[in-house]
Design a protein around this motif. Structure first.
Motif, PDB file in Angstrom:
ATOM      1  N   ILE A 100       2.613  -2.587 -14.067  1.00 31.18           N
ATOM      2  CA  ILE A 100       2.569  -3.034 -12.876  1.00 31.18           C
ATOM      3  C   ILE A 100       2.289  -2.089 -11.754  1.00 31.18           C
ATOM      4  CG2 ILE A 100       4.521  -3.710 -11.092  1.00 31.18           C
ATOM      5  CD1 ILE A 100       6.255  -4.554 -13.413  1.00 31.18           C
ATOM      6  N   VAL A 101       1.470  -2.685 -10.832  1.00 37.53           N
ATOM      7  CA  VAL A 101       0.768  -1.528  -9.639  1.00 37.53           C
ATOM      8  C   VAL A 101       1.129  -2.576  -8.497  1.00 37.53           C
ATOM      9  CG1 VAL A 101      -1.524  -0.883  -8.667  1.00 37.53           C
ATOM     10  CG2 VAL A 101      -1.130  -1.361 -11.403  1.00 37.53           C
ATOM     11  N   ALA A 102       1.683  -1.744  -7.748  1.00 40.48           N
ATOM     12  CA  ALA A 102       2.554  -2.247  -6.491  1.00 40.48           C
ATOM     13  C   ALA A 102       1.614  -1.815  -5.308  1.00 40.48           C
ATOM     14  CB  ALA A 102       3.687  -1.679  -6.395  1.00 40.48           C
ATOM     15  N   GLY A 103       1.321  -2.944  -4.543  1.00 41.43           N
ATOM     16  CA  GLY A 103       0.487  -2.642  -3.287  1.00 41.43           C
ATOM     17  C   GLY A 103       1.531  -1.886  -2.197  1.00 41.43           C
ATOM     18  N   VAL A 104       1.289  -0.819  -1.627  1.00 40.60           N
ATOM     19  CA  VAL A 104       1.983  -0.082  -0.670  1.00 40.60           C
ATOM     20  C   VAL A 104       1.047   0.081   0.678  1.00 40.60           C
ATOM     21  CG1 VAL A 104       3.553   0.762  -2.712  1.00 40.60           C
ATOM     22  CG2 VAL A 104       1.447   2.218  -1.952  1.00 40.60           C
ATOM     23  N   GLY A 105      -0.088  -0.339   0.506  1.00 36.86           N
ATOM     24  CA  GLY A 105      -0.935   0.372   1.571  1.00 36.86           C
ATOM     25  C   GLY A 105      -0.575  -0.311   2.992  1.00 36.86           C
ATOM     26  N   THR A 106      -0.448   0.510   4.083  1.00 40.22           N
ATOM     27  CA  THR A 106      -0.297   0.229   5.284  1.00 40.22           C
ATOM     28  C   THR A 106      -1.235   1.010   6.448  1.00 40.22           C
ATOM     29  OG1 THR A 106       1.362   1.720   6.164  1.00 40.22           O
ATOM     30  CG2 THR A 106       2.305  -0.234   4.830  1.00 40.22           C
ATOM     31  N   ALA A 107      -1.032   0.548   7.672  1.00 40.01           N
ATOM     32  CA  ALA A 107      -1.869   1.362   8.618  1.00 40.01           C
ATOM     33  C   ALA A 107      -1.254   2.568   9.220  1.00 40.01           C
ATOM     34  CB  ALA A 107      -2.236   0.477  10.003  1.00 40.01           C
ATOM     35  N   ASP A 108      -0.098   3.160   8.367  1.00 40.30           N
ATOM     36  CA  ASP A 108       1.002   4.201   8.799  1.00 40.30           C
ATOM     37  C   ASP A 108       1.025   4.934   7.790  1.00 40.30           C
ATOM     38  OD1 ASP A 108       2.776   5.987   9.376  1.00 40.30           O
ATOM     39  OD2 ASP A 108       4.267   4.433  10.226  1.00 40.30           O
ATOM     40  N   THR A 109       0.800   6.275   7.708  1.00 45.88           N
ATOM     41  CA  THR A 109       0.821   7.038   6.391  1.00 45.88           C
ATOM     42  C   THR A 109       2.197   7.306   5.968  1.00 45.88           C
ATOM     43  OG1 THR A 109      -1.474   8.376   6.966  1.00 45.88           O
ATOM     44  CG2 THR A 109      -0.180   9.297   5.504  1.00 45.88           C
ATOM     45  N   ARG A 110       2.886   7.297   6.880  1.00 50.48           N
ATOM     46  CA  ARG A 110       4.455   7.937   6.691  1.00 50.48           C
ATOM     47  C   ARG A 110       5.011   6.297   5.949  1.00 50.48           C
ATOM     48  NH1 ARG A 110       6.725   9.704  12.197  1.00 50.48           N
ATOM     49  NH2 ARG A 110       5.283   7.895  12.911  1.00 50.48           N
ATOM     50  N   HIS A 111       4.766   5.251   6.543  1.00 45.51           N
ATOM     51  CA  HIS A 111       5.105   4.265   5.901  1.00 45.51           C
ATOM     52  C   HIS A 111       4.748   3.883   4.520  1.00 45.51           C
ATOM     53  CE1 HIS A 111       5.829  -0.547   6.501  1.00 45.51           C
ATOM     54  NE2 HIS A 111       6.605   0.040   5.623  1.00 45.51           N
ATOM     55  N   THR A 112       3.278   4.120   4.372  1.00 43.71           N
ATOM     56  CA  THR A 112       3.044   4.009   3.084  1.00 43.71           C
ATOM     57  C   THR A 112       3.595   4.990   2.042  1.00 43.71           C
ATOM     58  OG1 THR A 112       0.477   3.321   3.976  1.00 43.71           O
ATOM     59  CG2 THR A 112       0.976   4.041   1.553  1.00 43.71           C
ATOM     60  N   VAL A 113       3.801   6.094   2.470  1.00 41.84           N
ATOM     61  CA  VAL A 113       4.425   7.038   1.481  1.00 41.84           C
ATOM     62  C   VAL A 113       5.988   6.739   1.201  1.00 41.84           C
ATOM     63  CG1 VAL A 113       5.668   9.407   1.238  1.00 41.84           C
ATOM     64  CG2 VAL A 113       3.259   9.137   2.195  1.00 41.84           C
ATOM     65  N   ALA A 114       6.535   6.074   2.030  1.00 42.36           N
ATOM     66  CA  ALA A 114       7.786   5.471   1.684  1.00 42.36           C
ATOM     67  C   ALA A 114       7.763   4.208   0.829  1.00 42.36           C
ATOM     68  CB  ALA A 114       8.494   5.020   3.300  1.00 42.36           C
ATOM     69  N   LEU A 115       6.851   3.539   1.049  1.00 41.02           N
ATOM     70  CA  LEU A 115       6.764   2.435   0.114  1.00 41.02           C
ATOM     71  C   LEU A 115       6.400   2.756  -1.409  1.00 41.02           C
ATOM     72  CD1 LEU A 115       4.845  -0.491   2.304  1.00 41.02           C
ATOM     73  CD2 LEU A 115       7.140  -0.398   1.425  1.00 41.02           C
ATOM     74  N   ALA A 116       5.586   3.931  -1.461  1.00 42.00           N
ATOM     75  CA  ALA A 116       5.165   4.259  -2.654  1.00 42.00           C
ATOM     76  C   ALA A 116       6.186   4.845  -3.515  1.00 42.00           C
ATOM     77  CB  ALA A 116       4.289   5.445  -2.403  1.00 42.00           C
ATOM     78  N   ARG A 117       7.194   5.646  -2.905  1.00 42.68           N
ATOM     79  CA  ARG A 117       8.303   6.110  -3.408  1.00 42.68           C
ATOM     80  C   ARG A 117       9.166   4.941  -3.628  1.00 42.68           C
ATOM     81  NH1 ARG A 117       9.367  10.890   0.820  1.00 42.68           N
ATOM     82  NH2 ARG A 117       8.175  12.731  -0.165  1.00 42.68           N
TER      83      ARG A 117
END
Length: 321
Positions: A100-117
């Motif tokens: 399972i690969v989860a899409g976590v990309g956003t236009a905001d680096t901090r938000h992307t890190v939070a989604l990845a975690r």
């Protein structure tokens, strides 16, 4: 699952082999990955039961992995909580044997890190990280963005290069530098730069996945690891058969199978509508979990769905090459 990177053999150690048996990097997440739609109820809510049923069907029909909350999964219009709930539900449905690969990309680096975690906590095996859109960062800032995500998440990272949607290309030289990061292991390639993809393939151990349906076989033949496919939502077995034929050494059959799928690929991916819209329209017509799209997307009209169904029926009625 194994996510260890492989180092390409030196020229002296490379064995003589046909294209179908030549060494290739071990796939980070399998070969045949579906960019799964996110099912919604008729009222537009997240349909977790539908997601479980669809995921089970896709895996039973030959998908090695599922990419959730990507472009096809309507990531721009699902909430952070819905993304995590989707990962957890699909993990429950397919067990530990399916990536399972989860899409976590956003236009905001901090938000992307939070989604990845959050994806890691929910049970994902990897994360799909698209280039930040709208801001169009230069290459040094883009590289720093991907490194920041990889540094602060314990999961392997698949880079998502789709400049037609983001406005920013991950240039091959940037890919070469990012390949040095131990957690950046794969690329979903929608760049339409076949030479650039081959350049990176020839100089790194990155697992390259075709993100454009018409490139499935072509990229695989030059050392790619497989595909991440929207069309696999409806014909997962037919698309996997292309890779199976190639691996079996029957490259002519692989080409015929790819050609047989061309009409449906064109109908779903080159009709002027997003693949999410065509995939959900066809899935719904087949009685499979999908539901509506979320605004600003609009559903396919009846004529479009009828044309998609006709192309689908012609493909499945034909013997596989």
């Amino acid at each position: 699952m194994t996510t260890a990177r492989t180092t390409p053999p030196s020229p002296a150690a490379t064995p003589t082999a046909t294209p179908s048996t030549a060494p290739r990097p071990a796939p980070a997440f399998g070969r045949a990955l579906c960019a799964m739609v996110t099912p919604f109820t008729g009222a537009g809510a997240l349909d977790l039961d539908g997601a479980r049923l669809l995921a089970e069907r896709l895996v039973a029909a030959g998908c090695d992995g599922l990419v959730l909350s990507g472009t096809t999964g309507e990531s721009p219009t699902t909430s952070d909580a819905e993304k995590a709930e989707l990962v957890a539900a699909v993990r429950e449905a397919v067990g530990d044997g399916t990536s399972i690969v989860a899409g976590v990309g956003t236009a905001d680096t901090r938000h992307t890190v939070a989604l990845a975690r959050a994806a890691e906590k929910a049970g994902a095996d990897g994360v799909l990280v698209v280039s930040p859109y709208c801001s169009r960062p230069p290459q040094d800032a883009l590289e720093a963005h991907f490194r920041e995500v990889a540094d602060h998440c314990g999961l392997p990272v698949m880079l998502y290069d789709i400049p037609g949607r983001t406005g920013t290309r991950i240039e091959p030289d940037t890919m070469l530098r990012l390949a040095e990061h131990p957690r950046i292991v794969a690329v979903k390639d929608c760049s339409y730069d076949f030479l650039g993809a081959q350049k990176v393939l020839s100089r790194t151990g990155l697992a390259y996945y075709a993100g454009c349906e018409e490139h499935h076989l072509a990229l695989y033949a030059v050392g790619g690891s497989g595909y991440v496919s929207t069309v696999a939502n409806v014909v997962p077995d037919r698309l996997r058969s292309v890779l199976d034929a190639f691996d079996a050494g029957d490259t002519s059959r692989a080409a015929r199978l790819q050609q047989q799928a061309t009409e449906l690929i064109e109908s779903m991916m080159a009709s002027g509508l997003p693949g999410t819209v065509t995939a959900k329209g066809l899935l719904g017509d087949l009685g499979l979990p999908a539901g509506p799209v979320r605004a600003p997307l609009r559903p396919a009209d009846r004529g479009t769905v009828d044309a998609l169904r006709a192309a689908y029926e012609r493909l499945v009625a034909r013997p596989a090459a």
